[in-house]
Write a protein that holds these residues in place. Sequence first.
Motif, short mmCIF file in Angstrom:
data_model
loop_
_atom_site.label_atom_id
_atom_site.label_comp_id
_atom_site.label_asym_id
_atom_site.label_seq_id
_atom_site.Cartn_x
_atom_site.Cartn_y
_atom_site.Cartn_z
N ARG A 198 -2.05 1.86 -9.57
CA ARG A 198 -0.97 0.88 -9.42
C ARG A 198 0.30 1.42 -10.05
N VAL A 199 1.43 1.21 -9.40
CA VAL A 199 2.73 1.60 -9.95
C VAL A 199 3.65 0.39 -9.94
N SER A 200 4.45 0.28 -10.98
CA SER A 200 5.48 -0.76 -11.03
C SER A 200 6.71 -0.21 -10.32
N VAL A 201 7.31 -1.03 -9.49
CA VAL A 201 8.40 -0.58 -8.63
C VAL A 201 9.73 -1.17 -9.08
N LYS A 202 10.74 -0.31 -9.18
CA LYS A 202 12.08 -0.78 -9.54
C LYS A 202 13.04 -0.72 -8.37
N ALA A 208 0.85 -1.18 0.00
CA ALA A 208 0.00 0.00 0.00
C ALA A 208 0.89 1.23 0.00
N ALA A 209 0.49 2.24 -0.76
CA ALA A 209 1.34 3.43 -0.89
C ALA A 209 0.51 4.70 -0.88
N MET A 210 1.12 5.76 -0.39
CA MET A 210 0.47 7.06 -0.38
C MET A 210 1.53 8.15 -0.51
N GLU A 211 1.14 9.27 -1.12
CA GLU A 211 2.06 10.40 -1.23
C GLU A 211 2.20 11.08 0.12
N VAL A 212 3.43 11.44 0.46
CA VAL A 212 3.71 12.18 1.68
C VAL A 212 4.54 13.41 1.31
N PRO A 213 4.54 14.44 2.16
CA PRO A 213 5.39 15.60 1.88
C PRO A 213 6.85 15.17 1.77
N GLN A 214 7.58 15.80 0.86
CA GLN A 214 8.98 15.44 0.66
C GLN A 214 9.77 15.52 1.96
N SER A 215 9.41 16.45 2.82
CA SER A 215 10.13 16.63 4.08
C SER A 215 9.94 15.46 5.04
N GLN A 216 8.95 14.59 4.77
CA GLN A 216 8.67 13.47 5.66
C GLN A 216 9.14 12.12 5.10
N THR A 217 9.78 12.13 3.95
CA THR A 217 10.16 10.87 3.32
C THR A 217 11.17 10.07 4.15
N SER A 218 11.93 10.75 5.00
CA SER A 218 12.93 10.04 5.81
C SER A 218 12.30 9.18 6.90
N ALA A 219 10.98 9.27 7.06
CA ALA A 219 10.29 8.49 8.09
C ALA A 219 9.62 7.24 7.52
N TYR A 220 9.78 7.00 6.22
CA TYR A 220 9.04 5.92 5.56
C TYR A 220 9.96 5.08 4.67
N GLY A 221 9.43 3.92 4.27
CA GLY A 221 10.00 3.21 3.13
C GLY A 221 9.47 3.90 1.88
N ILE A 222 10.35 4.22 0.95
CA ILE A 222 9.97 5.01 -0.22
C ILE A 222 10.16 4.19 -1.50
N LEU A 223 9.19 4.31 -2.41
CA LEU A 223 9.23 3.57 -3.66
C LEU A 223 10.00 4.32 -4.74
N ASP A 224 10.79 3.56 -5.49
CA ASP A 224 11.43 4.06 -6.70
C ASP A 224 10.58 3.53 -7.85
N VAL A 225 9.84 4.41 -8.51
CA VAL A 225 8.81 4.01 -9.46
C VAL A 225 9.37 3.81 -10.86
N ALA A 226 9.06 2.65 -11.43
CA ALA A 226 9.46 2.36 -12.82
C ALA A 226 8.40 2.84 -13.79
N GLU A 227 7.13 2.61 -13.45
CA GLU A 227 6.03 3.02 -14.32
C GLU A 227 4.82 3.34 -13.46
N ASP A 228 4.24 4.51 -13.71
CA ASP A 228 3.07 4.95 -12.96
C ASP A 228 1.83 4.70 -13.79
N MET A 229 0.95 3.81 -13.28
CA MET A 229 -0.26 3.44 -14.00
C MET A 229 -1.51 3.89 -13.27
N GLY A 230 -1.37 4.94 -12.47
CA GLY A 230 -2.51 5.46 -11.73
C GLY A 230 -2.58 4.86 -10.35
#
Length: 317
Positions: free
Chosen positions: A203-207, A179-201
Amino acid sequence: MVRPNGAHQKTRSILKSWGHEEKITKAIFPVAGLGTRFLPATKSVPKEIMTLVDRPLIQYAIDEARAAGIKEFIFVTSRGKGALEDYFDEAPQLEQTLRKKGKDELLEILQSTNMESGAIAYIRQHKALGLGHAVWCARRLISNEPFAVILPDDVIAAEKPCLQQMVEAYEENPGCMVAAMEVPQSQTSAYGILDVAEDMGARVSVKGMVEKPDVDKAPSNLAVIGRYILTPDVLRNLNKKKSGAGGEIQLTDGIADEIQEGRPVYGYRFQGQRFDCGSKSGFLQATVSFGLDRPELRDDLMGYLQHVVNDTRKAAE
């Protein structure tokens, strides 16, 4: 159900060749944490039993799992969690009292918390070595099949429960899913962050996945939150017991290994509002939100909140 296209059908065939069934009927609930942010309450009460309005956090997680078709519930616990285990037992004396007094509505609510004998299993995590380690502790109860992981701290208010949304998406596109949600860039250090290969709305493919990256090094602002659908390969990855961020065994590292092996990993943008009930602020926000959602409480609570706001404004003038 949407008919899979050629690529999706190929993915499904590959997963079947690995021996993975597509039906998800088991869920792991990592509940071994000490809940230190809620001391002194958690000195004697497991954090998962703390209530939003009149239901404990764990009940919200169980109800969500049930809605997604989960039949077997695996709790990874630790010392001091006896009240959590007792919560799901039947309470014959209480039920008898309610029945005698004709309190049928309360009796129905009480009985809805009971779990069928054998549906719940409890595993002990003896050392706090991270979320990945907690999930790994349940490996012997997961056969060669996909499974879900639910973190009760993340309470999600949604018309269609979050895990149900993910199970439906998984049935169309098998593979690990977070499960994923957008967070403020300033808060990214508190989460596991996805490196997106393809954004399909939705669902996103993760690289790639990075656990708690420095803000200036985060590959995106798409954060992983506490719902996962995983294949048993992730458990084999975790068996390596590699230390990650914070010196802990990170679940995101076990999932990232799947990407390196060429197996599909997806992020899923769920529909709903997530509350971080592992923090005091998030817990209070959830309490207010769920209280306002209850018709019998809404008017009194809203009136009180408006009174507080007005008094605060006057004091600031």
